[in-house]
Design a protein around this motif. Structure first.
Motif, PDB file in Angstrom:
ATOM      1  N   THR A 309     -36.656 -48.401  90.437  1.00 55.18           N
ATOM      2  CA  THR A 309     -36.264 -49.792  90.554  1.00 55.18           C
ATOM      3  C   THR A 309     -37.186 -50.773  90.526  1.00 55.18           C
ATOM      4  N   SER A 310     -36.847 -51.840  89.957  1.00 57.50           N
ATOM      5  CA  SER A 310     -37.683 -53.104  89.808  1.00 57.50           C
ATOM      6  C   SER A 310     -36.891 -54.315  89.799  1.00 57.50           C
ATOM      7  N   ASP A 311     -37.252 -55.233  90.613  1.00 54.45           N
ATOM      8  CA  ASP A 311     -36.692 -56.649  90.759  1.00 54.45           C
ATOM      9  C   ASP A 311     -36.792 -57.594  89.429  1.00 54.45           C
ATOM     10  N   LEU A 312     -37.498 -57.071  88.486  1.00 53.17           N
ATOM     11  CA  LEU A 312     -37.752 -57.823  87.503  1.00 53.17           C
ATOM     12  C   LEU A 312     -37.200 -57.106  86.204  1.00 53.17           C
ATOM     13  N   TRP A 326     -31.110 -46.549  81.613  1.00 53.77           N
ATOM     14  CA  TRP A 326     -31.679 -47.851  81.935  1.00 53.77           C
ATOM     15  C   TRP A 326     -31.074 -49.095  81.979  1.00 53.77           C
ATOM     16  N   THR A 327     -30.752 -49.633  82.911  1.00 52.87           N
ATOM     17  CA  THR A 327     -29.959 -50.725  83.206  1.00 52.87           C
ATOM     18  C   THR A 327     -30.593 -52.180  83.776  1.00 52.87           C
ATOM     19  N   GLN A 416     -40.431 -45.850  93.147  1.00 54.85           N
ATOM     20  CA  GLN A 416     -39.947 -44.610  92.769  1.00 54.85           C
ATOM     21  C   GLN A 416     -39.425 -43.942  93.814  1.00 54.85           C
ATOM     22  N   ASN A 417     -38.073 -43.661  93.882  1.00 52.50           N
ATOM     23  CA  ASN A 417     -37.412 -42.838  95.080  1.00 52.50           C
ATOM     24  C   ASN A 417     -36.953 -41.515  94.643  1.00 52.50           C
ATOM     25  N   ILE A 418     -36.544 -40.728  95.691  1.00 53.21           N
ATOM     26  CA  ILE A 418     -36.009 -39.295  95.356  1.00 53.21           C
ATOM     27  C   ILE A 418     -34.410 -39.510  95.171  1.00 53.21           C
ATOM     28  N   ARG A 419     -33.900 -40.498  96.059  1.00 54.78           N
ATOM     29  CA  ARG A 419     -32.407 -40.822  96.014  1.00 54.78           C
ATOM     30  C   ARG A 419     -32.174 -42.347  95.745  1.00 54.78           C
ATOM     31  N   SER A 420     -31.169 -42.490  95.115  1.00 55.68           N
ATOM     32  CA  SER A 420     -30.860 -44.054  94.883  1.00 55.68           C
ATOM     33  C   SER A 420     -30.667 -44.857  95.905  1.00 55.68           C
TER      34      SER A 420
END
Length: 424
Positions: A309-312, A326-327, A416-420
């Motif tokens: 995840t990225s804020d940008l 990828w959204t 980077q995470n294992i879970r959303s």
């Protein structure tokens, strides 16, 4: 009148003088010559029309030699000075896997003297003392001579330099060489260079290229990238210097070692020259090992977390079967991801990093979008709470290897995470 002038020229240049008219340093003597590379001899006479020198060795032994096979000097001292400069390169030869220009001077902007064919052998004359940078690669310019008399400069990073002494000596066991030729499968020398480099480009090893002799069927089968070529021979003979000529075909094979050969043949009116080598293991084994290595690298990336995840730059979900979603990447359009690429596709690690890239990257991921079929290539390295990507343009890639990473390439950071985060 013109015929008379030509006759005078011939009489002048071809008549033997009492002493030497100059001195000759042999560089690449013909195969049947008594001269050796680096030998300094007297020039007794010359012929402009036939383009030869008559040279004299010790004991008044004379020989006619093509002028372009060495260097002429008016004085013996000049010849000896040149020999001292040339001596380290007496046994040095080179070739290029691809077509390569010979330049008039050691500069890429200088005129082209000659264009080498792939695997065409040249004689090394000298090496400039100071390095140069060509296409962002540091190396040295090498002065070379072709067998048909063209000389100039090539950049050493595009040449494979070797010593002539690596060629087997005349009289080596011919039966063993024949057995070696027919008992092995032979692959382009580029294969072993790829394998030894530790950067195995699978696509290069899967072309099926090779030389496959068939002793019982009296055939020589050559598989190129484009086609399969078969030559049927009646018999084979040794023609000297460990060269096998296959009667009834335009094929000659020169042994440099029991594991390395040089093949010359003509097909559809075109001359081909190539080095081939044996491999310790079948090609498939090297491919399998590289696929396994890449899978381990990809598995490690997945284990660190399937949710990026990225804020940008949006969110990337790594799904099973190497799929991705990828959204929210609007800020990357159109500089990194062009319009119309869609959101889903396949993630791969099919590109490698060149050794000269010292940015601490852990690997390269390729996001291949389903809608467009196009790729976005990102080199990455791990950080404590995520991963940092650097965008790689296609112009920085050669033969599936990333050769450079410009300082102004876009850099993208993702957690980077294992879970959303939604699940949390």
């Amino acid at each position: 009148m013109r015929a008379f002038l030509i006759l005078l020229t011939l009489l002048f240049t071809s008549s033997c003088s009492k002493g030497a008219i100059g001195y000759f340093v042999s560089i690449w003597p013909p195969e049947n010559s008594a001269l050796k590379s680096g030998e300094v001899v007297k020039v007794i006479s010359q012929s402009e029309i036939r383009n030869v020198f008559v040279v004299e060795k010790e004991k008044k032994i004379r020989e006619e030699i093509p002028r372009y096979t060495g260097r002429f000097f008016n004085k013996k001292k000049e010849a000896e000075i040149f020999f001292k400069q040339y001596e380290p390169y007496v046994d040095m030869f080179a070739y290029s896997e691809t077509s390569l220009n010979i330049r008039n001077s050691p500069d890429v902007s200088s005129g082209r003297e000659y264009r080498l064919r792939p695997s065409q052998i040249v004689k090394v004359i000298s090496k400039l003392p100071n390095p140069s940078v060509v296409n962002n690669i540091s190396g040295y310019w090498i002065e070379v001579l072709t067998e048909d008399g063209f000389d100039g400069f090539c950049f050493d990073k595009y040449l494979k330099v070797y010593k002539k002494e690596s060629v087997l000596s005349k009289g080596d066991d011919e039966a063993k060489l024949v057995s070696s030729f027919f008992d092995n499968k032979w692959y382009p020398s580029s294969y072993i260079e790829i394998i030894n480099s530790g950067r195995i480009v699978i696509e290069k090893l899967r072309t099926g290229e090779g030389l496959f002799p068939d002793r019982d069927g009296k055939k020589i089968i050559i598989q190129t990238e484009k086609e399969r070529i078969e030559f049927s021979f009646r018999n084979m003979v040794f023609s000297g210097n460990n060269t096998i000529a296959f009667l009834g075909t335009p094929v000659e094979v020169i042994f440099y070692s029991p594991e390395k050969i040089y093949i010359k043949y003509t097909y559809m009116g075109v001359d081909y020259l190539s080095f081939y080598t044996t491999l310790e293991k079948p090609v498939d084994k090297y491919v399998e090992a590289e696929v396994s290595r890449r899978n381990i690298v990809m598995d490690l990336f997945y284990k660190r977390g399937r949710y990026l995840t990225s804020d940008l730059y949006g969110s990337i979900k790594l799904e099973d079967r190497r799929k991705f979603l990828w959204t929210g990447y609007v800020n990357l359009v159109p500089d990194v991801i062009p319009f119309g690429y869609g959101n889903s596709g396949t993630v791969k690690n099919n590109y490698l990093l060149a050794k000269n890239i010292n940015k601490g990257f852990d690997g390269v991921l390729t996001f291949s979008f389903d809608t467009s079929g196009r790729e976005i290539i990102l080199a990455y390295f791990y950080v404590d709470n995520g991963v940092q990507f650097t965008y790689i343009s296609e112009k920085n890639i050669e033969n599936n290897i990333i050769t450079s990473v410009p300082d102004d390439s876009p850099v993208l950071f993702f957690r980077q995470n294992i879970r959303s985060q939604d699940a949390e």
